[in-house]
Design a protein around this motif. Structure first.
Motif, PDB file in Angstrom:
ATOM      1  N   THR A  68      16.853  36.413  -5.950  1.00 21.78           N
ATOM      2  CA  THR A  68      18.167  35.959  -5.502  1.00 21.78           C
ATOM      3  C   THR A  68      18.686  34.847  -6.407  1.00 21.78           C
ATOM      4  OG1 THR A  68      17.598  36.498  -3.214  1.00 21.78           O
ATOM      5  CG2 THR A  68      19.465  35.005  -3.553  1.00 21.78           C
ATOM      6  N   LEU A  69      17.824  33.910  -6.761  1.00 16.35           N
ATOM      7  CA  LEU A  69      18.187  32.833  -7.682  1.00 16.35           C
ATOM      8  C   LEU A  69      18.730  33.407  -8.989  1.00 16.35           C
ATOM      9  CD1 LEU A  69      18.145  29.919  -8.824  1.00 16.35           C
ATOM     10  CD2 LEU A  69      15.704  30.228  -9.269  1.00 16.35           C
TER      11      LEU A  69
ATOM     12  N   GLY B  97      16.876  31.260  -2.248  1.00 16.41           N
ATOM     13  CA  GLY B  97      17.336  31.552  -3.606  1.00 16.41           C
ATOM     14  C   GLY B  97      18.795  31.182  -3.805  1.00 16.41           C
ATOM     15  N   THR B  98      19.614  31.385  -2.761  1.00 14.17           N
ATOM     16  CA  THR B  98      21.043  31.047  -2.837  1.00 14.17           C
ATOM     17  C   THR B  98      21.236  29.547  -2.990  1.00 14.17           C
ATOM     18  OG1 THR B  98      21.621  32.963  -1.480  1.00 14.17           O
ATOM     19  CG2 THR B  98      23.244  31.199  -1.617  1.00 14.17           C
ATOM     20  N   VAL B  99      20.524  28.760  -2.186  1.00 14.42           N
ATOM     21  CA  VAL B  99      20.625  27.300  -2.279  1.00 14.42           C
ATOM     22  C   VAL B  99      20.223  26.825  -3.673  1.00 14.42           C
ATOM     23  CG1 VAL B  99      19.652  25.120  -1.438  1.00 14.42           C
ATOM     24  CG2 VAL B  99      20.275  26.913   0.187  1.00 14.42           C
TER      25      VAL B  99
ATOM     26  N   GLN C  59      22.640  24.946  -6.407  1.00 16.01           N
ATOM     27  CA  GLN C  59      22.270  23.615  -6.880  1.00 16.01           C
ATOM     28  C   GLN C  59      22.141  23.589  -8.403  1.00 16.01           C
ATOM     29  OE1 GLN C  59      18.699  22.938  -4.587  1.00 16.01           O
ATOM     30  NE2 GLN C  59      19.802  21.965  -2.898  1.00 16.01           N
ATOM     31  N   ALA C  60      21.574  24.653  -8.981  1.00 14.92           N
ATOM     32  CA  ALA C  60      21.429  24.727 -10.439  1.00 14.92           C
ATOM     33  C   ALA C  60      22.781  24.749 -11.134  1.00 14.92           C
ATOM     34  CB  ALA C  60      20.617  25.958 -10.817  1.00 14.92           C
TER      35      ALA C  60
ATOM     36  N   LEU D 155      26.584  22.890  -7.655  1.00 18.41           N
ATOM     37  CA  LEU D 155      27.322  23.050  -6.396  1.00 18.41           C
ATOM     38  C   LEU D 155      26.457  22.580  -5.229  1.00 18.41           C
ATOM     39  CD1 LEU D 155      28.784  26.590  -7.140  1.00 18.41           C
ATOM     40  CD2 LEU D 155      29.993  24.397  -7.283  1.00 18.41           C
ATOM     41  N   HIS D 156      27.102  22.301  -4.103  1.00 13.29           N
ATOM     42  CA  HIS D 156      26.383  21.753  -2.967  1.00 13.29           C
ATOM     43  C   HIS D 156      26.621  22.602  -1.715  1.00 13.29           C
ATOM     44  CE1 HIS D 156      26.992  18.321  -5.714  1.00 13.29           C
ATOM     45  NE2 HIS D 156      25.790  17.955  -5.297  1.00 13.29           N
ATOM     46  N   VAL D 157      25.579  22.648  -0.886  1.00 10.94           N
ATOM     47  CA  VAL D 157      25.644  23.321   0.418  1.00 10.94           C
ATOM     48  C   VAL D 157      25.629  22.230   1.491  1.00 10.94           C
ATOM     49  CG1 VAL D 157      24.463  24.916   1.982  1.00 10.94           C
ATOM     50  CG2 VAL D 157      24.362  25.303  -0.497  1.00 10.94           C
ATOM     51  N   PRO D 158      26.591  22.206   2.402  1.00 10.58           N
ATOM     52  CA  PRO D 158      27.684  23.166   2.636  1.00 10.58           C
ATOM     53  C   PRO D 158      29.026  22.741   2.025  1.00 10.58           C
ATOM     54  CG  PRO D 158      27.507  21.742   4.522  1.00 10.58           C
ATOM     55  CD  PRO D 158      26.472  21.257   3.535  1.00 10.58           C
TER      56      PRO D 158
END
Length: 346
Positions: free
Chosen positions: A225-226, A253-255, A259-260, A263-266
């Motif tokens: 996913t990453l 994998g999405t988080v 982050q790479a 971008l930030h969640v949420p």
């Protein structure tokens, strides 16, 4: 009659510690004070140590697993199901006998007559017939391939997808993506369209909000996913305001991919995951998840098996299918679209 769990809560020790003391486990290093407290709790709560079948011998359940131990590390959902089945069997003082896959059949690691089998995951028709060769009392956990013959416990995926999308829409999200496999094995281990993805497309289409550009087709694996979402981001493809993922490995994998990319969640992208095993609370930020109630599913499977054991009197003959309703558990991976107020939301 008290249960091991009630004894553990009363005495302040774990279920495993209480069980080993009551069974006089010679390898158990416990102080006299600990043993005394456990035995006093058993007396106070009226615990009966030797709960056996009508035949006088301990009940035995075989457990067959779809995934190998190595595969379970990539998708621990099935490992949690197995552990909760084992916990329930410990609570009921039922012997749990591992069944090892061998070609299209199964071998008992501990030869003994079985009172039933818990089959976790999905199996081929040949494997299912091999399970019936070990016991006619088979309960399928997380699949339902033979409803005319066997009990089963499954999750209501439709309700889970509805809950997740309703929550995102309430928070103002309209550009929503799905991350997970396009295909998955069906209840007879044959390739088929992945149900969660199908339901996502269906409900987004009903809301006139479906956009195929927000679909990321990838196995339920964090590393893949990453890589897949990283390629999507580098290609300049559009990014939704929220993702629904097929499971926690996809969410992890999405988080990492977001982050790479800085971008930030949420803040930049919200995420809702399926399954809600203990992993969901350990991720940063903790995942808003569709809980499939894995502990309850394990309990229900064991209960169904006990109800059809000949040695306990077979409480019923007809097989049943239990469809477990999921629950949306809110945590820190989702937020409303910035600038929207409650009065502007539908």
């Amino acid at each position: 009659m008290a249960t091991l769990k009630e004894l553990a809560a009363y005495s302040g020790y774990s279920v495993a510690t209480v069980s080993r003391i009551l069974n006089n486990d010679p390898t158990m290093a416990a102080s006299e004070e600990t043993r005394k407290r456990v035995l006093e709790a058993a007396g106070a709560l009226g615990y009966e140590k030797n709960r056996k079948s009508r035949g006088g011998k301990a009940l035995r359940l075989g457990v067959a697993e779809m995934l190998t131990p190595a595969e379970q590390l990539d998708d621990p959902y099935y490992l949690y199901l197995k552990n909760f089945v084992a916990q329930e069997c410990l609570e009921r003082r039922i012997d749990l006998i591992p069944l090892q896959q061998q070609a299209e059949g199964f071998v008992q690691l501990l030869p003994a007559a079985l009172d039933g089998v818990i089959a976790i995951g999905i199996f081929s028709r040949q494997q299912i017939e091999a399970l019936y060769g070990l016991s006619e009392n088979v309960v399928f956990l997380d699949s339902s391939p033979d409803e005319a013959r066997s009990d089963s416990v499954v999750i209501n995926y439709r309700l889970g997808i509805e809950q997740a999308l309703a929550h995102l829409f309430e928070l103002g999200h309209r550009q929503i993506g799905f991350i997970g496999p396009a295909t998955k094995l069906d209840d007879w281990k044959r390739p088929a369209p992945e149900l969660r993805r199908q339901l996502f497309i269906h409900f987004m289409s009903e809301r006139n909000a479906y956009d195929s550009r927000y679909l990321i087709d990838v196995p339920t694996n964090a590393a893949e996913t990453l890589a897949a979402l990283g390629r999507h981001l580098r290609s300049g493809s559009p990014l939704p305001t929220a993702f629904l993922t097929a499971n926690e490995e996809n969410a992890i994998g999405t988080v990492r991919a977001l982050q790479a990319a800085g971008l930030h969640v949420p803040t930049d992208v919200s995420i809702i995951s399926f399954n809600d095993t203990p992993l969901s609370e350990l991720i940063d930020p903790p995942l808003t998840s569709i809980s499939t109630h894995v502990q309850d599913m394990g309990r229900m499977a064991v209960q169904l098996a006990v109800e059809r054991m000949p040695r306990v009197g077979s409480l019923r003959e007809l097989p049943v299918k239990l469809i477990v309703p999921p629950t949306l558990v809110l945590r820190g991976s989702v937020q409303a679209i910035p600038g929207l107020h409650e009065s502007t939301l539908p």
